[in-house]
Design a protein around this motif. Structure first.
Motif, PDB file in Angstrom:
ATOM      1  N   GLY A  12     -25.936 -25.781 -11.477  1.00 47.79           N
ATOM      2  CA  GLY A  12     -26.885 -26.071 -11.829  1.00 47.79           C
ATOM      3  C   GLY A  12     -28.173 -27.187 -10.699  1.00 47.79           C
ATOM      4  N   ARG A  13     -27.658 -27.814  -9.905  1.00 47.34           N
ATOM      5  CA  ARG A  13     -28.054 -28.767  -9.366  1.00 47.34           C
ATOM      6  C   ARG A  13     -29.441 -27.880  -8.677  1.00 47.34           C
ATOM      7  NH1 ARG A  13     -27.000 -34.283  -8.956  1.00 47.34           N
ATOM      8  NH2 ARG A  13     -27.575 -34.931  -6.744  1.00 47.34           N
ATOM      9  N   THR A  14     -30.224 -28.628  -8.293  1.00 45.60           N
ATOM     10  CA  THR A  14     -31.265 -28.984  -7.383  1.00 45.60           C
ATOM     11  C   THR A  14     -31.767 -29.673  -6.299  1.00 45.60           C
ATOM     12  OG1 THR A  14     -33.091 -29.297  -8.854  1.00 45.60           O
ATOM     13  CG2 THR A  14     -32.762 -27.110  -9.281  1.00 45.60           C
ATOM     14  N   LEU A  15     -31.839 -29.329  -5.372  1.00 41.21           N
ATOM     15  CA  LEU A  15     -32.537 -30.000  -4.429  1.00 41.21           C
ATOM     16  C   LEU A  15     -34.174 -30.809  -4.304  1.00 41.21           C
ATOM     17  CD1 LEU A  15     -31.343 -33.026  -2.671  1.00 41.21           C
ATOM     18  CD2 LEU A  15     -30.199 -31.077  -1.299  1.00 41.21           C
ATOM     19  N   ASN A  16     -34.640 -31.309  -4.505  1.00 41.46           N
ATOM     20  CA  ASN A  16     -36.231 -31.305  -3.974  1.00 41.46           C
ATOM     21  C   ASN A  16     -36.698 -29.596  -4.621  1.00 41.46           C
ATOM     22  OD1 ASN A  16     -35.090 -33.223  -2.468  1.00 41.46           O
ATOM     23  ND2 ASN A  16     -36.531 -32.872  -1.225  1.00 41.46           N
ATOM     24  N   LEU A 237     -18.363 -31.232  -4.701  1.00 48.38           N
ATOM     25  CA  LEU A 237     -18.032 -29.803  -4.139  1.00 48.38           C
ATOM     26  C   LEU A 237     -18.783 -29.661  -3.511  1.00 48.38           C
ATOM     27  CD1 LEU A 237     -17.118 -27.066  -5.516  1.00 48.38           C
ATOM     28  CD2 LEU A 237     -18.927 -26.563  -6.351  1.00 48.38           C
ATOM     29  N   LEU A 238     -20.048 -30.402  -3.454  1.00 48.40           N
ATOM     30  CA  LEU A 238     -20.939 -30.305  -2.093  1.00 48.40           C
ATOM     31  C   LEU A 238     -21.719 -31.340  -1.792  1.00 48.40           C
ATOM     32  CD1 LEU A 238     -22.774 -26.998  -3.107  1.00 48.40           C
ATOM     33  CD2 LEU A 238     -21.296 -26.868  -0.785  1.00 48.40           C
ATOM     34  N   LYS A 239     -22.239 -31.242  -0.815  1.00 54.94           N
ATOM     35  CA  LYS A 239     -23.547 -32.428  -0.157  1.00 54.94           C
ATOM     36  C   LYS A 239     -24.377 -32.472  -1.543  1.00 54.94           C
ATOM     37  CE  LYS A 239     -22.330 -32.646   4.406  1.00 54.94           C
ATOM     38  NZ  LYS A 239     -22.820 -32.759   5.798  1.00 54.94           N
ATOM     39  N   TYR A 240     -24.880 -33.779  -2.057  1.00 55.20           N
ATOM     40  CA  TYR A 240     -25.672 -33.028  -3.369  1.00 55.20           C
ATOM     41  C   TYR A 240     -27.305 -34.281  -3.607  1.00 55.20           C
ATOM     42  CZ  TYR A 240     -23.513 -29.964  -5.998  1.00 55.20           C
ATOM     43  OH  TYR A 240     -22.489 -28.769  -6.653  1.00 55.20           O
ATOM     44  N   SER A 241     -27.069 -34.850  -1.896  1.00 56.81           N
ATOM     45  CA  SER A 241     -28.295 -35.182  -1.304  1.00 56.81           C
ATOM     46  C   SER A 241     -28.156 -36.110  -0.158  1.00 56.81           C
ATOM     47  CB  SER A 241     -27.979 -36.739  -2.155  1.00 56.81           C
ATOM     48  OG  SER A 241     -27.829 -37.626  -1.635  1.00 56.81           O
ATOM     49  N   PHE A 242     -29.476 -36.109   0.678  1.00 59.12           N
ATOM     50  CA  PHE A 242     -29.994 -36.635   2.250  1.00 59.12           C
ATOM     51  C   PHE A 242     -28.987 -37.211   2.460  1.00 59.12           C
ATOM     52  CE2 PHE A 242     -33.235 -33.440   1.743  1.00 59.12           C
ATOM     53  CZ  PHE A 242     -32.389 -32.567   3.124  1.00 59.12           C
ATOM     54  N   SER A 243     -28.890 -38.474   1.147  1.00 60.03           N
ATOM     55  CA  SER A 243     -27.890 -39.928   1.424  1.00 60.03           C
ATOM     56  C   SER A 243     -26.389 -39.298   1.775  1.00 60.03           C
ATOM     57  CB  SER A 243     -27.294 -41.070   0.248  1.00 60.03           C
ATOM     58  OG  SER A 243     -26.923 -40.147  -0.883  1.00 60.03           O
ATOM     59  N   GLU A 244     -25.721 -38.220   1.261  1.00 60.44           N
ATOM     60  CA  GLU A 244     -25.164 -37.744   1.334  1.00 60.44           C
ATOM     61  C   GLU A 244     -24.158 -37.100   3.376  1.00 60.44           C
ATOM     62  OE1 GLU A 244     -23.447 -35.901  -2.163  1.00 60.44           O
ATOM     63  OE2 GLU A 244     -24.181 -37.245  -3.130  1.00 60.44           O
ATOM     64  N   TRP A 245     -25.373 -36.837   3.380  1.00 57.23           N
ATOM     65  CA  TRP A 245     -25.314 -35.932   4.503  1.00 57.23           C
ATOM     66  C   TRP A 245     -24.341 -35.826   5.930  1.00 57.23           C
ATOM     67  CZ3 TRP A 245     -25.625 -36.943   9.968  1.00 57.23           C
ATOM     68  CH2 TRP A 245     -25.760 -38.656  10.521  1.00 57.23           C
ATOM     69  N   ASN A 246     -23.777 -37.879   5.844  1.00 58.75           N
ATOM     70  CA  ASN A 246     -22.327 -37.775   6.778  1.00 58.75           C
ATOM     71  C   ASN A 246     -21.473 -37.876   5.526  1.00 58.75           C
ATOM     72  OD1 ASN A 246     -22.740 -39.892   5.616  1.00 58.75           O
ATOM     73  ND2 ASN A 246     -22.975 -41.660   7.495  1.00 58.75           N
ATOM     74  N   GLN A 247     -21.412 -37.113   4.923  1.00 60.60           N
ATOM     75  CA  GLN A 247     -20.210 -37.361   4.344  1.00 60.60           C
ATOM     76  C   GLN A 247     -19.427 -35.805   4.981  1.00 60.60           C
ATOM     77  OE1 GLN A 247     -20.249 -38.114   0.250  1.00 60.60           O
ATOM     78  NE2 GLN A 247     -21.632 -39.712   0.286  1.00 60.60           N
ATOM     79  N   LYS A 248     -17.659 -36.655   5.209  1.00 60.61           N
ATOM     80  CA  LYS A 248     -17.371 -35.031   5.126  1.00 60.61           C
ATOM     81  C   LYS A 248     -16.641 -34.951   3.508  1.00 60.61           C
ATOM     82  CE  LYS A 248     -14.163 -32.897   7.360  1.00 60.61           C
ATOM     83  NZ  LYS A 248     -14.676 -31.058   6.180  1.00 60.61           N
ATOM     84  N   LYS A 249     -16.869 -33.702   2.812  1.00 65.41           N
ATOM     85  CA  LYS A 249     -16.281 -33.232   2.228  1.00 65.41           C
ATOM     86  C   LYS A 249     -15.531 -32.379   2.105  1.00 65.41           C
ATOM     87  CE  LYS A 249     -19.659 -34.791  -0.481  1.00 65.41           C
ATOM     88  NZ  LYS A 249     -20.170 -36.079  -0.777  1.00 65.41           N
ATOM     89  N   SER A 250     -14.379 -32.918   0.378  1.00 67.38           N
ATOM     90  CA  SER A 250     -13.241 -31.956   0.387  1.00 67.38           C
ATOM     91  C   SER A 250     -12.905 -31.717  -1.508  1.00 67.38           C
ATOM     92  CB  SER A 250     -12.016 -32.491   1.378  1.00 67.38           C
ATOM     93  OG  SER A 250     -11.959 -34.178   0.694  1.00 67.38           O
TER      94      SER A 250
END
Lengths: 387, 387
Positions: A12-16, A237-250
């Protein structure tokens, strides 16, 4: 025993203001395929399954569909705990009936709660749940008078569990909160938790988890260990903010063999759209060849390097990149007013510091630790966790 | 097929700040005993299982325990729909998994939804759910432009269902709303619904339910039929306001035989404490023999017949009647100020009338029907249903 450790779904997250539901559904579909193929013994969701305490109908529907598939079709049990974003009181609604089908929900922290127990060839594995809880809630629950920080609270909670657990069996703790290996790690925490941590003492030290065979954490969005390999954040689960742009999710596949044997493996999925920050001049970014570039549909924050302000740059960008969500100019000289507003903002982000400065100004001496604790707790009480 | 029709449990209700949870638990324990003995094929809860959209942990716990007992231990399926007091969006959280165990929840109204179907020797019985819905929500859901009253909305909803139902089978509708047999019945509605009905048009006529074999209604707290015997309110679990003091509470045992064969029987339970209004002079009510009177622990509203104001009468009453919740003096002459405040209150309770008077005053002519409809809808939008 194969355990899939996930957390921070934030359904249910929104981004901008852009809903991410479609992206979340796409990722969960991949998760389902993986679960069907790999057949772990249990799926853990270490808090923040929803993004808000009152989820939308669509968010509720997606979680219902996915959990139904996992539990009813695949027959894989799920253990789910409340995070700071969840409506923890109501998360476990009809918990008695859900438990029967293999959906184990710990909404709120309950002292003395029995673990969920599964077995394999090496015996039982006990899963203990400590959902998100604030010291002020803990004190009220336990009817304690003394002020208490996050670390002290977590020590008490952990001691309560380790005091009655059978250490000859394998024990897994599932929790949602800020746990760090050491002081230095405080630099590594991301935007996902900043608003709720005040004054630098609002975390617990991972060392208290020594007795557990694995600790499945949620709260921080970057996959990472705390102190030991066996104490881990799976990440969001996903990148949820632009501060997370360079994180590798798993997410983390945990294999427990006989007591003491642990192996860990990150499992990655491919999101429908990535989330990236790109730099450049408008002319370059919107040149004809940009239409051919990979990831044109990603969620983008664009930082324009142009020296002059441009006419409707967002419109031009969106023609090439339909999902630009943010735009900024680089290195623009700040006016005095902007600088001052920024200074105020910075100080508001550390209200304890503000109190300390004021205290020192009025009393001519620094605040004492116990006074700091009182202010910290008052601040905590007045701030909502869901911002 | 044996169907137990209940509604308006209002778990978590308070009465003059007194929690009724203990009384509710006692009554539900009797219900469990009855279900265990009589083994109906299904239990219906026609809305307002909770008293508020955000139930307390205790209320959630009680419902979880009771439904788990009914479904898991007794193996009796439950169909539960959302009422105006329930948080309808979240009522059906994890509905897919609950359904598998026999807990069927319709939180919000969904057009085109399939019925829950059970079978007996005479074939299938289809249970259709229409949870509480306001015309303004219905219009938004169906993307309708025209203003619409409650009756028109209910006609459309019922037509949608009857249009696709097999009338050779037995069909049961479960709904929560104000359904009346005819205009005269509007006098009989109780305090439980007054706050949400404005301007006298906010009900539907029971005649639209002709095609159903039974209609299990919730919303009104007094057990009663609407037009036909087969269209019934079971009434609330307990007396929930002093306006209900003289209602005889029951739930309804419905037996459906072959198509067309229906028998109804009220089933009564004994509440832990009754709720009553008693009259008398303080001296009589607190006389020594009053300590021997039956029902001394009931929830009481005491109307004092003394002509003079007394010193601390509530304290004296509570020594004999520990659960006095309200006290008033009878026939006290009203001051002008009280009368005027009462007049204002009466007018506020009918805001449409207030608008009509104002309109007539300004325009010199009465409001037209379409203008009334617009005002009614605006009022409805601005008033919460949960007061």
């Amino acid at each position: 025993m194969k355990i899939l450790h996930t957390s921070d779904w934030h359904i249910g997250r929104t981004l901008n203001e852009k809903s991410l539901l479609e992206d979340q559904e796409a990722l969960l579909t991949q998760l389902l395929t993986w679960l069907d193929r790999e057949r772990p013994d249990i799926l853990l969701v270490a808090g923040d399954i929803y993004d808000r305490s009152v989820p939308s109908r669509e968010a509720l529907g997606l979680v219902d569909t996915v959990l139904s598939e996992i539990i009813l079709r695949l027959g894989i049990p799920v253990l789910l705990i409340g995070g700071n974003h969840d409506g923890r009181e109501r998360l476990a609604m009809n918990g008695g009936i859900l438990e029967k089908q293999g959906l184990h929900i710990a909404g709120n922290y309950l002292p003395g709660q029995e673990p969920v127990t599964l077995s394999d060839d090496w015996g039982e594995v006990c899963f203990w749940s400590v959902p998100f809880i604030k010291p002020v809630e803990y004190r009220s629950l336990m009817k304690l008078e003394k002020p208490m920080g996050y670390d002290e609270m977590y020590r008490e909670i952990t001691a309560e569990i380790t005091g009655r657990m059978d250490t000859s069996k394998r024990n897994v703790l599932v929790s949602h909160g800020l746990i760090l290996g050491n002081m230095a790690d405080i630099q590594t925490i991301d935007d996902s938790v900043r608003p709720i941590e005040i004054g630098g003492i609002e975390y617990a030290c991972a060392e208290i988890f020594e007795a557990f065979d694995y600790v499945a954490l949620g709260h921080l969005h970057r996959p990472q260990k705390a102190l030991w390999d066996k104490v881990r954040y799976s990440g969001s689960l996903l990148k949820y903010s632009f501060s997370e742009w360079n994180q590798k999710k798993s997410v983390t596949l945990v294999e427990l063999g006989e007591k003491g044997a642990l192996s860990l493996e990150p499992v990655s999925f491919k999101p429908m759209r990535d989330l990236r920050v790109i730099h450049g001049r408008l002319e370059e970014l919107t040149a004809l060849e940009a239409y051919e570039a990979e990831g044109r549909e990603d969620y983008l924050k664009v930082i324009l390097e142009d020296q002059e302000r441009l006419v409707n740059p967002m419109d031009k960008l969106r023609r090439v990149y339909p999902n630009v969500l943010e735009m900024a100019y680089e290195k623009r000289e700040k006016t005095e007013a902007q600088k001052s507003s920024r200074r105020i903002k910075e100080r508001i982000q550390d209200p304890l510091k503000l109190f300390e400065d004021f205290y020192a100004f009025v009393n001519g001496e620094a605040m004492q630790a116990d006074e700091q604790a009182v202010i910290t707790e008052l601040l905590e009480t007045t701030m909502e966790e869901e911002r």
